[in-house]
Design a protein around this motif. Structure first.
Motif, PDB file in Angstrom:
ATOM      1  N   GLU A 136       0.853  -1.195   0.000  1.00  0.00           N
ATOM      2  CA  GLU A 136       0.000   0.000   0.000  1.00  0.00           C
ATOM      3  C   GLU A 136       0.881   1.235   0.000  1.00  0.00           C
ATOM      4  OE1 GLU A 136      -2.583   2.642  -0.156  1.00  0.00           O
ATOM      5  OE2 GLU A 136      -3.582   0.703   0.136  1.00  0.00           O
ATOM      6  N   ASP A 137       0.572   2.193  -0.879  1.00  0.00           N
ATOM      7  CA  ASP A 137       1.412   3.389  -0.977  1.00  0.00           C
ATOM      8  C   ASP A 137       0.944   4.553  -0.114  1.00  0.00           C
ATOM      9  OD1 ASP A 137      -0.833   3.869  -2.594  1.00  0.00           O
ATOM     10  OD2 ASP A 137       0.289   5.204  -3.912  1.00  0.00           O
ATOM     11  N   GLU A 138      -0.224   4.457   0.481  1.00  0.00           N
ATOM     12  CA  GLU A 138      -0.711   5.498   1.384  1.00  0.00           C
ATOM     13  C   GLU A 138      -0.324   5.109   2.814  1.00  0.00           C
ATOM     14  OE1 GLU A 138      -2.213   8.368   0.687  1.00  0.00           O
ATOM     15  OE2 GLU A 138      -2.187   7.967  -1.474  1.00  0.00           O
ATOM     16  N   PRO A 139       0.580   5.864   3.458  1.00  0.00           N
ATOM     17  CA  PRO A 139       1.091   5.472   4.775  1.00  0.00           C
ATOM     18  C   PRO A 139       0.010   5.239   5.835  1.00  0.00           C
ATOM     19  CG  PRO A 139       2.407   7.256   3.880  1.00  0.00           C
ATOM     20  CD  PRO A 139       1.244   7.073   2.964  1.00  0.00           C
ATOM     21  N   LEU A 140      -0.990   6.085   5.895  1.00  0.00           N
ATOM     22  CA  LEU A 140      -2.028   5.919   6.911  1.00  0.00           C
ATOM     23  C   LEU A 140      -2.850   4.660   6.666  1.00  0.00           C
ATOM     24  CD1 LEU A 140      -3.289   6.998   9.455  1.00  0.00           C
ATOM     25  CD2 LEU A 140      -4.749   8.467   8.069  1.00  0.00           C
ATOM     26  N   VAL A 141      -3.192   4.398   5.409  1.00  0.00           N
ATOM     27  CA  VAL A 141      -3.940   3.191   5.064  1.00  0.00           C
ATOM     28  C   VAL A 141      -3.088   1.953   5.368  1.00  0.00           C
ATOM     29  CG1 VAL A 141      -5.048   1.891   3.191  1.00  0.00           C
ATOM     30  CG2 VAL A 141      -5.324   4.378   3.335  1.00  0.00           C
ATOM     31  N   ALA A 142      -1.804   2.020   5.035  1.00  0.00           N
ATOM     32  CA  ALA A 142      -0.895   0.902   5.308  1.00  0.00           C
ATOM     33  C   ALA A 142      -0.836   0.616   6.807  1.00  0.00           C
ATOM     34  CB  ALA A 142       0.495   1.204   4.764  1.00  0.00           C
ATOM     35  N   PHE A 143      -0.704   1.671   7.602  1.00  0.00           N
ATOM     36  CA  PHE A 143      -0.650   1.513   9.060  1.00  0.00           C
ATOM     37  C   PHE A 143      -1.958   0.917   9.585  1.00  0.00           C
ATOM     38  CE2 PHE A 143      -1.584   3.136  13.302  1.00  0.00           C
ATOM     39  CZ  PHE A 143      -0.513   2.610  14.006  1.00  0.00           C
ATOM     40  N   ASP A 144      -3.088   1.439   9.118  1.00  0.00           N
ATOM     41  CA  ASP A 144      -4.386   0.910   9.554  1.00  0.00           C
ATOM     42  C   ASP A 144      -4.534  -0.560   9.184  1.00  0.00           C
ATOM     43  OD1 ASP A 144      -5.139   3.322  10.672  1.00  0.00           O
ATOM     44  OD2 ASP A 144      -6.440   3.905   9.001  1.00  0.00           O
ATOM     45  N   ASN A 145      -4.153  -0.917   7.955  1.00  0.00           N
ATOM     46  CA  ASN A 145      -4.231  -2.319   7.530  1.00  0.00           C
ATOM     47  C   ASN A 145      -3.380  -3.205   8.428  1.00  0.00           C
ATOM     48  OD1 ASN A 145      -5.999  -1.925   5.411  1.00  0.00           O
ATOM     49  ND2 ASN A 145      -4.403  -1.829   3.853  1.00  0.00           N
ATOM     50  N   GLU A 146      -2.172  -2.771   8.668  1.00  0.00           N
ATOM     51  CA  GLU A 146      -1.257  -3.550   9.504  1.00  0.00           C
ATOM     52  C   GLU A 146      -1.848  -3.770  10.895  1.00  0.00           C
ATOM     53  OE1 GLU A 146       3.032  -2.474  11.077  1.00  0.00           O
ATOM     54  OE2 GLU A 146       3.037  -2.815   8.907  1.00  0.00           O
ATOM     55  N   THR A 147      -2.393  -2.718  11.463  1.00  0.00           N
ATOM     56  CA  THR A 147      -2.983  -2.811  12.802  1.00  0.00           C
ATOM     57  C   THR A 147      -4.202  -3.729  12.810  1.00  0.00           C
ATOM     58  OG1 THR A 147      -2.193  -0.597  13.324  1.00  0.00           O
ATOM     59  CG2 THR A 147      -3.980  -1.461  14.689  1.00  0.00           C
ATOM     60  N   MET A 148      -5.120  -3.512  11.879  1.00  0.00           N
ATOM     61  CA  MET A 148      -6.346  -4.318  11.838  1.00  0.00           C
ATOM     62  C   MET A 148      -6.046  -5.790  11.582  1.00  0.00           C
ATOM     63  SD  MET A 148      -9.156  -1.837   9.936  1.00  0.00           S
ATOM     64  CE  MET A 148      -8.200  -1.507   8.451  1.00  0.00           C
ATOM     65  N   ILE A 149      -5.136  -6.069  10.676  1.00  0.00           N
ATOM     66  CA  ILE A 149      -4.805  -7.452  10.336  1.00  0.00           C
ATOM     67  C   ILE A 149      -4.116  -8.139  11.509  1.00  0.00           C
ATOM     68  CG2 ILE A 149      -3.281  -8.844   8.860  1.00  0.00           C
ATOM     69  CD1 ILE A 149      -4.110  -6.902   6.561  1.00  0.00           C
TER      70      ILE A 149
END
Length: 148
Positions: free
Chosen positions: A17-30
């Motif tokens: 994911e190239d959007e840092p906030l989306v990447a962080f959210d995905n990482e946390t949720m997963i």
């Protein structure tokens, strides 16, 4: 094994994911959903290098490998998520697009797409459905998920 719990097909996920906030959210949720995040990167080339490294280890080693790539279509660099999906699929790793606008032909490169924006509940439901789909079960996809 009657009444036994089915062994999960998806345990280790690579996030691209190239959007840092989306990447962080995905990482946390997963991670909170009990999956292992192998890595979070923003380029197809980095993702392929990780896949190659992880796939060199023996198949029965549960500490290595990638069971699913969750990728956006637009990525940093000159290659996109469709390019990544084609190469990951050729390596035997299923891909789920996370995108607001899946391109034509996406069904030839990935197993489905999760429409952005999504929340924690939607992502978890999608990952469970993908796991069941990969196990060969007939799955009714939850809202926001399209399986090809």
């Amino acid at each position: 094994m009657l009444f036994g719990k089915r062994k999960a097909k998806v345990k280790r996920i690579l996030i691209v994911e190239d959007e840092p906030l989306v990447a962080f959210d995905n990482e946390t949720m997963i991670g909170e959903a009990g999956y292992t995040v192998v890595a979070t990167v923003d380029r197809a080339s980095e993702a392929l290098a990780i896949l190659d490294r992880e796939l060199q280890v023996r198949d029965d080693d549960e500490e290595h490998g990638v069971d699913l790539v969750l990728t956006d279509i637009a990525l940093t660099g000159d290659r996109n998520g469709v390019d990544l999906a084609r190469e990951a699929s050729a390596r035997g790793v299923p891909v789920l697009f996370a995108t607001g606008n899946p391109p034509d032909g996406a069904d030839r490169a990935a197993l489905g797409h999760l429409l952005k924006p999504y929340n924690d509940r939607t992502l978890k439901a999608a990952l469970k459905a993908v796991d069941r789909h990969l196990s060969g079960e007939k799955v009714k996809a939850p809202d926001g998920l399209v399986l090809y």
